[in-house]
Design a protein around this motif. Structure first.
Motif, PDB file in Angstrom:
ATOM      1  N   GLY A 222      -6.554 -35.942  43.038  1.00  0.00           N
ATOM      2  CA  GLY A 222      -6.450 -35.437  44.477  1.00  0.00           C
ATOM      3  C   GLY A 222      -7.765 -35.479  44.846  1.00  0.00           C
ATOM      4  O   GLY A 222      -8.987 -35.358  44.377  1.00  0.00           O
ATOM      5  N   MET A 223      -7.982 -35.547  46.195  1.00  0.00           N
ATOM      6  CA  MET A 223      -9.130 -35.785  47.157  1.00  0.00           C
ATOM      7  C   MET A 223      -9.387 -34.319  47.727  1.00  0.00           C
ATOM      8  O   MET A 223      -8.661 -33.639  48.312  1.00  0.00           O
ATOM      9  N   ASN A 224     -10.730 -33.674  47.468  1.00  0.00           N
ATOM     10  CA  ASN A 224     -10.917 -32.429  48.082  1.00  0.00           C
ATOM     11  C   ASN A 224     -12.448 -32.587  48.599  1.00  0.00           C
ATOM     12  O   ASN A 224     -13.043 -33.812  48.802  1.00  0.00           O
ATOM     13  N   LEU A 225     -13.191 -31.616  49.056  1.00  0.00           N
ATOM     14  CA  LEU A 225     -14.193 -31.491  49.860  1.00  0.00           C
ATOM     15  C   LEU A 225     -15.549 -32.006  48.661  1.00  0.00           C
ATOM     16  O   LEU A 225     -16.597 -32.418  49.310  1.00  0.00           O
ATOM     17  N   SER A 226     -15.230 -31.931  47.774  1.00  0.00           N
ATOM     18  CA  SER A 226     -16.147 -32.239  46.420  1.00  0.00           C
ATOM     19  C   SER A 226     -15.943 -33.568  45.972  1.00  0.00           C
ATOM     20  O   SER A 226     -16.579 -34.031  44.721  1.00  0.00           O
ATOM     21  N   GLY A 227     -14.940 -34.204  46.312  1.00  0.00           N
ATOM     22  CA  GLY A 227     -14.574 -35.585  45.721  1.00  0.00           C
ATOM     23  C   GLY A 227     -13.083 -35.399  45.050  1.00  0.00           C
ATOM     24  O   GLY A 227     -12.485 -34.590  45.473  1.00  0.00           O
ATOM     25  N   TYR A 228     -12.823 -36.409  44.301  1.00  0.00           N
ATOM     26  CA  TYR A 228     -11.641 -36.290  43.207  1.00  0.00           C
ATOM     27  C   TYR A 228     -11.735 -35.318  42.219  1.00  0.00           C
ATOM     28  O   TYR A 228     -12.717 -34.857  41.761  1.00  0.00           O
ATOM     29  N   ALA A 229     -10.414 -34.725  42.300  1.00  0.00           N
ATOM     30  CA  ALA A 229     -10.192 -33.512  41.401  1.00  0.00           C
ATOM     31  C   ALA A 229      -8.692 -33.701  40.741  1.00  0.00           C
ATOM     32  O   ALA A 229      -7.778 -34.144  41.669  1.00  0.00           O
ATOM     33  N   SER A 230      -8.635 -33.074  39.663  1.00  0.00           N
ATOM     34  CA  SER A 230      -7.270 -32.983  39.077  1.00  0.00           C
ATOM     35  C   SER A 230      -6.421 -31.827  39.749  1.00  0.00           C
ATOM     36  O   SER A 230      -6.849 -30.599  39.872  1.00  0.00           O
ATOM     37  N   GLU A 231      -5.298 -32.240  39.977  1.00  0.00           N
ATOM     38  CA  GLU A 231      -4.444 -31.147  40.614  1.00  0.00           C
ATOM     39  C   GLU A 231      -3.010 -31.273  40.164  1.00  0.00           C
ATOM     40  O   GLU A 231      -2.514 -32.326  39.605  1.00  0.00           O
ATOM     41  N   SER A 232      -1.924 -30.378  40.127  1.00  0.00           N
ATOM     42  CA  SER A 232      -0.660 -30.203  39.337  1.00  0.00           C
ATOM     43  C   SER A 232       0.417 -30.628  40.635  1.00  0.00           C
ATOM     44  O   SER A 232       0.164 -30.012  41.475  1.00  0.00           O
ATOM     45  N   GLN A 233       1.074 -31.236  40.220  1.00  0.00           N
ATOM     46  CA  GLN A 233       2.427 -31.810  40.634  1.00  0.00           C
ATOM     47  C   GLN A 233       3.655 -31.112  40.211  1.00  0.00           C
ATOM     48  O   GLN A 233       3.853 -31.385  38.855  1.00  0.00           O
ATOM     49  N   ILE A 234       4.494 -30.381  40.837  1.00  0.00           N
ATOM     50  CA  ILE A 234       5.523 -29.973  40.207  1.00  0.00           C
ATOM     51  C   ILE A 234       6.943 -30.926  40.721  1.00  0.00           C
ATOM     52  O   ILE A 234       7.021 -30.888  41.843  1.00  0.00           O
ATOM     53  N   VAL A 235       7.599 -31.086  39.670  1.00  0.00           N
ATOM     54  CA  VAL A 235       8.827 -32.088  39.864  1.00  0.00           C
ATOM     55  C   VAL A 235      10.109 -30.971  39.721  1.00  0.00           C
ATOM     56  O   VAL A 235      10.254 -30.289  38.530  1.00  0.00           O
ATOM     57  N   HIS A 236      10.877 -31.073  40.542  1.00  0.00           N
ATOM     58  CA  HIS A 236      11.981 -30.042  40.485  1.00  0.00           C
ATOM     59  C   HIS A 236      13.225 -30.845  39.963  1.00  0.00           C
ATOM     60  O   HIS A 236      13.469 -31.672  40.586  1.00  0.00           O
ATOM     61  N   CYS A 237      13.844 -30.292  38.847  1.00  0.00           N
ATOM     62  CA  CYS A 237      14.667 -30.795  38.252  1.00  0.00           C
ATOM     63  C   CYS A 237      15.854 -29.751  38.108  1.00  0.00           C
ATOM     64  O   CYS A 237      16.958 -29.717  38.883  1.00  0.00           O
ATOM     65  N   GLY A 238      16.191 -29.069  36.741  1.00  0.00           N
ATOM     66  CA  GLY A 238      16.859 -28.399  36.571  1.00  0.00           C
ATOM     67  C   GLY A 238      18.520 -29.055  36.626  1.00  0.00           C
ATOM     68  O   GLY A 238      19.462 -28.397  37.405  1.00  0.00           O
ATOM     69  N   ALA A 239      18.460 -29.986  35.920  1.00  0.00           N
ATOM     70  CA  ALA A 239      19.762 -30.857  35.732  1.00  0.00           C
ATOM     71  C   ALA A 239      20.081 -31.424  34.481  1.00  0.00           C
ATOM     72  O   ALA A 239      19.050 -31.230  33.574  1.00  0.00           O
ATOM     73  N   ARG A 240      21.238 -31.752  34.255  1.00  0.00           N
ATOM     74  CA  ARG A 240      21.562 -32.149  32.902  1.00  0.00           C
ATOM     75  C   ARG A 240      22.273 -33.583  33.128  1.00  0.00           C
ATOM     76  O   ARG A 240      23.244 -33.636  34.057  1.00  0.00           O
ATOM     77  N   GLY A 241      22.031 -34.529  32.396  1.00  0.00           N
ATOM     78  CA  GLY A 241      22.828 -35.916  32.661  1.00  0.00           C
ATOM     79  C   GLY A 241      22.572 -36.765  33.744  1.00  0.00           C
ATOM     80  O   GLY A 241      22.888 -37.700  34.033  1.00  0.00           O
ATOM     81  N   SER A 242      21.084 -36.271  34.276  1.00  0.00           N
ATOM     82  CA  SER A 242      20.755 -37.126  35.439  1.00  0.00           C
ATOM     83  C   SER A 242      20.097 -38.399  34.923  1.00  0.00           C
ATOM     84  O   SER A 242      19.242 -38.533  33.689  1.00  0.00           O
ATOM     85  N   LEU A 243      20.368 -39.582  35.648  1.00  0.00           N
ATOM     86  CA  LEU A 243      19.739 -40.911  35.321  1.00  0.00           C
ATOM     87  C   LEU A 243      18.621 -41.272  36.331  1.00  0.00           C
ATOM     88  O   LEU A 243      17.958 -42.521  36.296  1.00  0.00           O
ATOM     89  N   GLU A 244      18.276 -40.304  37.264  1.00  0.00           N
ATOM     90  CA  GLU A 244      17.480 -40.763  38.214  1.00  0.00           C
ATOM     91  C   GLU A 244      15.861 -40.709  37.667  1.00  0.00           C
ATOM     92  O   GLU A 244      15.654 -40.007  36.546  1.00  0.00           O
ATOM     93  N   PRO A 245      14.999 -41.475  37.954  1.00  0.00           N
ATOM     94  CA  PRO A 245      13.647 -41.253  37.656  1.00  0.00           C
ATOM     95  C   PRO A 245      12.846 -39.979  37.161  1.00  0.00           C
ATOM     96  O   PRO A 245      12.480 -39.945  36.076  1.00  0.00           O
ATOM     97  N   PRO A 246      12.897 -38.939  37.936  1.00  0.00           N
ATOM     98  CA  PRO A 246      12.472 -37.767  37.759  1.00  0.00           C
ATOM     99  C   PRO A 246      12.909 -36.757  36.634  1.00  0.00           C
ATOM    100  O   PRO A 246      12.235 -36.043  36.039  1.00  0.00           O
ATOM    101  N   CYS A 247      14.222 -36.826  36.436  1.00  0.00           N
ATOM    102  CA  CYS A 247      15.101 -35.806  35.685  1.00  0.00           C
ATOM    103  C   CYS A 247      15.913 -36.262  34.647  1.00  0.00           C
ATOM    104  O   CYS A 247      16.901 -35.544  34.307  1.00  0.00           O
ATOM    105  N   ASN A 248      15.387 -37.381  33.919  1.00  0.00           N
ATOM    106  CA  ASN A 248      16.218 -38.052  33.029  1.00  0.00           C
ATOM    107  C   ASN A 248      15.788 -37.379  31.582  1.00  0.00           C
ATOM    108  O   ASN A 248      14.651 -37.406  31.338  1.00  0.00           O
ATOM    109  N   ALA A 249      16.561 -37.511  30.509  1.00  0.00           N
ATOM    110  CA  ALA A 249      16.230 -36.954  29.340  1.00  0.00           C
ATOM    111  C   ALA A 249      15.319 -37.629  28.511  1.00  0.00           C
ATOM    112  O   ALA A 249      14.465 -37.467  27.536  1.00  0.00           O
ATOM    113  N   VAL A 250      15.264 -39.219  28.689  1.00  0.00           N
ATOM    114  CA  VAL A 250      14.347 -39.958  28.300  1.00  0.00           C
ATOM    115  C   VAL A 250      12.739 -39.672  28.509  1.00  0.00           C
ATOM    116  O   VAL A 250      12.027 -39.406  27.685  1.00  0.00           O
TER     117      VAL A 250
END
Length: 477
Positions: A222-250
Motif C-alpha cells: 500500500g501507499m503511505n507518506l513514506s512510499g510503498y509499505a506492507s499492510e494487512s487485509q482481512i478477508v471475512h469468511c466464517g463459512a463452510r462449503g463455499s466455492l467462491e474465490p475468498p472462502c474455499n477450502a482449496v
C-alpha cells in the motif's frame, strides 16, 4: 534435471515413456520402468494418434497463453465456467494416464519400477519449479531470479508430477495379475485401482465441503507518506462449503501448508467483475472492490490436485482398453461408452449445484474435461490410426514427439524472452514485439494480428519439431 538427448536414428523413442507429461506415442513399447533393456521401436508400430493428441495439447497451450490476452474469450475463465484454455491442463493429465497404462503393461520388477517413478516424479517437479517457480520472468521482462522466500512451489508440471505419481503407483501396486479374457476379468484386474480413485475423489469432496474456513488476512503493498509499505487485509469468511474465490477450502489448505507468499500472486479471479473493470480481462479495481481481489491463490493447489489426479485415472482406463482390446472399432466403441457418460455426468453435476471451476477442479469440471479429452483422443484415433489420414496432422505429430522441449522453450516463454534480449536502442524494439505489432498493423486489429502471430509461432515450433524428428533427436527426462 537430467536431460537425455537420444541421437540414434533407429531408436525413435517417444518424448517420454512412463514419465510423460503427455501420452507416450508407442503403445507397443516395453515397460519403461522394467530393468530389462528396451528394444528398438519400429516406427510402423507407433500409435500416431497419441503423438497427435499431445502435440495438439501443446499447440493449444501456446495458443491460449499467447493469444488469451488479446482474445479474453479463449483465456481461462475468471472463476466459474469453462473456456478453451480450461481444457489444456486436463488434456495433459489425461495423456499422463494413457501413457502410464502403456508404459507399465509389462513389468518384471515392481520395486525397480517404483524407484524409477519416484525419481522421475522428482525430476518433473523440479523442472516445474525452475520453469514456473518465479525464476524466469517471461516475456517483456529482461530479468531473472527469485526470492526463495517467495518461490512458487506448485505449478503445471508439479501438478502433472503429482498425478503421474499417483497413477503410476496405482498401476504398479493396485492391479491384479490375472489375464484379461473377458469383460469380467477386465473388471477384476482393475477394480482396486478404481476404488483408490473413488477414495481420492471422496477425500476431495469431503474436505472441499466439510472444512470450515475462518476469517483470514494477507499482506499487500500500500501507499503511505513514506512510499510503498506492507499492510494487512482481512478477508471475512466464517463459512463452510463455499466455492467462491475468498472462502474455499482449496485456498485454506494452501495457505496453511505452503504459506501465502508461496502461492500464485496473480490469480484468475482478478478478472472477475468484482475485481476488474475490464472483466473478463485484467484491469483496474472497480470502486468498492472486495478486499480479497489482491489476495494470492494457486490454481494448481494441493487439494485440487487430488481431483486433478482422477483425470489421470480416466486416461489410465482408456489406455487399458488400448492394451487389452486389439480391434480398432472395438476400442472406439468402448471409449465412447466411457466418454459420453462422463460428459453427461459433468452437466448433471453442474445442474445439481456443483459449478464448473478450473481453479478448484470441481467434480463437474473434472467429468466434462475428462470426457472431452477422451472424445478428442477417440476422434484423432479414428482419423489417424483407423482411416490412416495422417498427412494433415503431421505437424502436430512432430510436436507430440518432442513436446517437452517445445513446452519449455515456447509455452514457458524461454525462447521469446531470450529473443527479446536483443533489441534496437530500446527494449520495446525487439523482434518478437515488432513482428506481432506488424501483423496487428497489417490487419488493423490487435485481436486478429495477435492470433495470426501466434498461429505462425505454432507453425514455427511444429517445423522445429519436424527437424528434430528427421535428425532423430528426442528430448526427455
Amino acid at each position: 534435471m537430467s536431460t537425455l538427448i537420444d541421437l540414434a536414428e533407429e531408436q525413435r523413442a517417444p518424448l517420454l515413456n512412463d514419465d510423460d507429461i503427455v501420452p507416450s506415442s508407442s503403445s507397443d513399447s516395453p515397460d519403461a520402468s522394467s530393468p530389462s533393456p528396451s528394444p528398438t521401436i519400429d516406427p510402423s508400430q507407433r500409435l500416431a494418434s497419441l503423438d497427435v493428441f499431445r502435440g495438439l495439447t501443446v499447440a493449444l497451450m501456446i495458443l491460449v497463453d499467447d493469444a488469451g490476452g488479446a482474445i479474453p474469450s479463449i483465456n481461462h475463465s475468471p472463476w466459474f465456467g469453462v473456456t478453451l484454455a480450461d481444457f489444456v491442463m486436463p488434456f495433459f493429465l489425461f495423456g499422463v494416464g494413457v501413457s502410464v497404462s502403456l508404459a507399465f503393461k509389462k513389468m518384471s520388477n515392481k520395486r525397480i519400477a517404483t524407484k524409477k517413478v519416484i525419481l522421475r516424479t522428482i525430476k518433473l517437479f523440479f523442472l516445474g519449479l525452475i520453469l514456473q517457480g518465479g525464476y524466469f520472468h517471461g516475456r517483456n521482462h529482461l530479468t531473472y531470479g527469485v526470492d526463495v522466500g517467495k518461490i512458487r512451489w506448485l505449478g503445471v508440471l508439479q501438478r502433472i508430477s503429482i498425478g503421474y505419481l499417483l497413477a503410476a503407483m496405482s498401476e504398479i501396486w493396485l492391479v491384479n495379475n490375472n489375464t484379461v479374457d473377458s469383460p469380467a476379468a477386465f473388471v477384476r484386474k482393475y477394480y482396486i485401482q478404481w476404488m483408490f480413485a473413488i477414495l481420492l475423489c471422496s477425500a476431495y469432496m469431503c474436505l472441499l465441503y466439510g472444512l470450515y474456513v475462518p476469517n483470514w488476512e494477507y499482506e499487500t503493498l500500500g501507499m503511505n507518506l513514506s512510499g510503498y509499505a506492507s499492510e494487512s487485509q482481512i478477508v471475512h469468511c466464517g463459512a463452510r462449503g463455499s466455492l467462491e474465490p475468498p472462502c474455499n477450502a482449496v485456498g485454506l489448505i494452501d495457505r496453511i501448508i505452503l504459506g501465502e507468499h508461496h502461492l500464485y500472486q496473480h490469480p484468475v479471479y482478478r478478472r472477475t467483475k468484482e475485481c476488474s473493470v475490464n472483466s473478463p480481462d485484467y484491469g483496474p479495481l472497480p470502486p468498492n472492490a472486495p478486499g480479497w481481489c489482491l489476495a494470492p491463490f494457486d490454481p494448481e493447489g494441493i487439494l485440487s490436485s487430488l481431483m486433478a489426479a482422477i483425470t489421470c485415472f480416466v486416461g489410465l482406463h482408456f489406455g487399458h482398453i488400448l492394451v487389452h482390446f486389439k480391434g480398432q472399432m472395438q476400442r472406439v466403441f468402448l471409449w465412447s461408452m466411457l466418454l459420453f457418460p462422463l460428459l453427461i455426468a459433468g452437466y448433471v453435476f453442474e445442474l445439481l449445484g456443483i459449478p464448473f471451476c478450473k481453479p478448484l477442479y470441481t467434480l463437474s469440471y473434472m467429468c466434462i474435461t475428462a470426457g472431452a479429452s477422451g472424445l478428442f483422443l477417440t476422434i484423432i484415433y479414428y482419423i489417424v490410426d483407423v482411416q490412416c489420414f495422417r498427412k494433415p496432422t503431421r505437424l502436430l505429430e512432430w510436436m507430440g514427439m518432442n513436446a517437452l522441449i517445445i513446452y519449455a522453450v515456447a509455452a514457458c516463454d524461454l525462447f521469446p524472452a531470450a529473443l527479446q534480449g536483443f533489441y534496437w536502442r530500446s527494449p520495446e524494439n525487439n523482434l518478437v514485439d515488432g513482428t506481432e505489432m506488424l501483423f496487428q498493423a497489417m490487419l488493423h486489429s490487435r485481436k486478429w494480428g495477435t492470433l495470426v502471430f501466434v498461429l505462425l509461432e505454432i507453425l514455427f515450433w511444429g517445423l522445429v519439431a519436424g527437424f528434430l524428428h528427421m535428425k532423430g533427436i528426442y528430448i526427455k527426462l
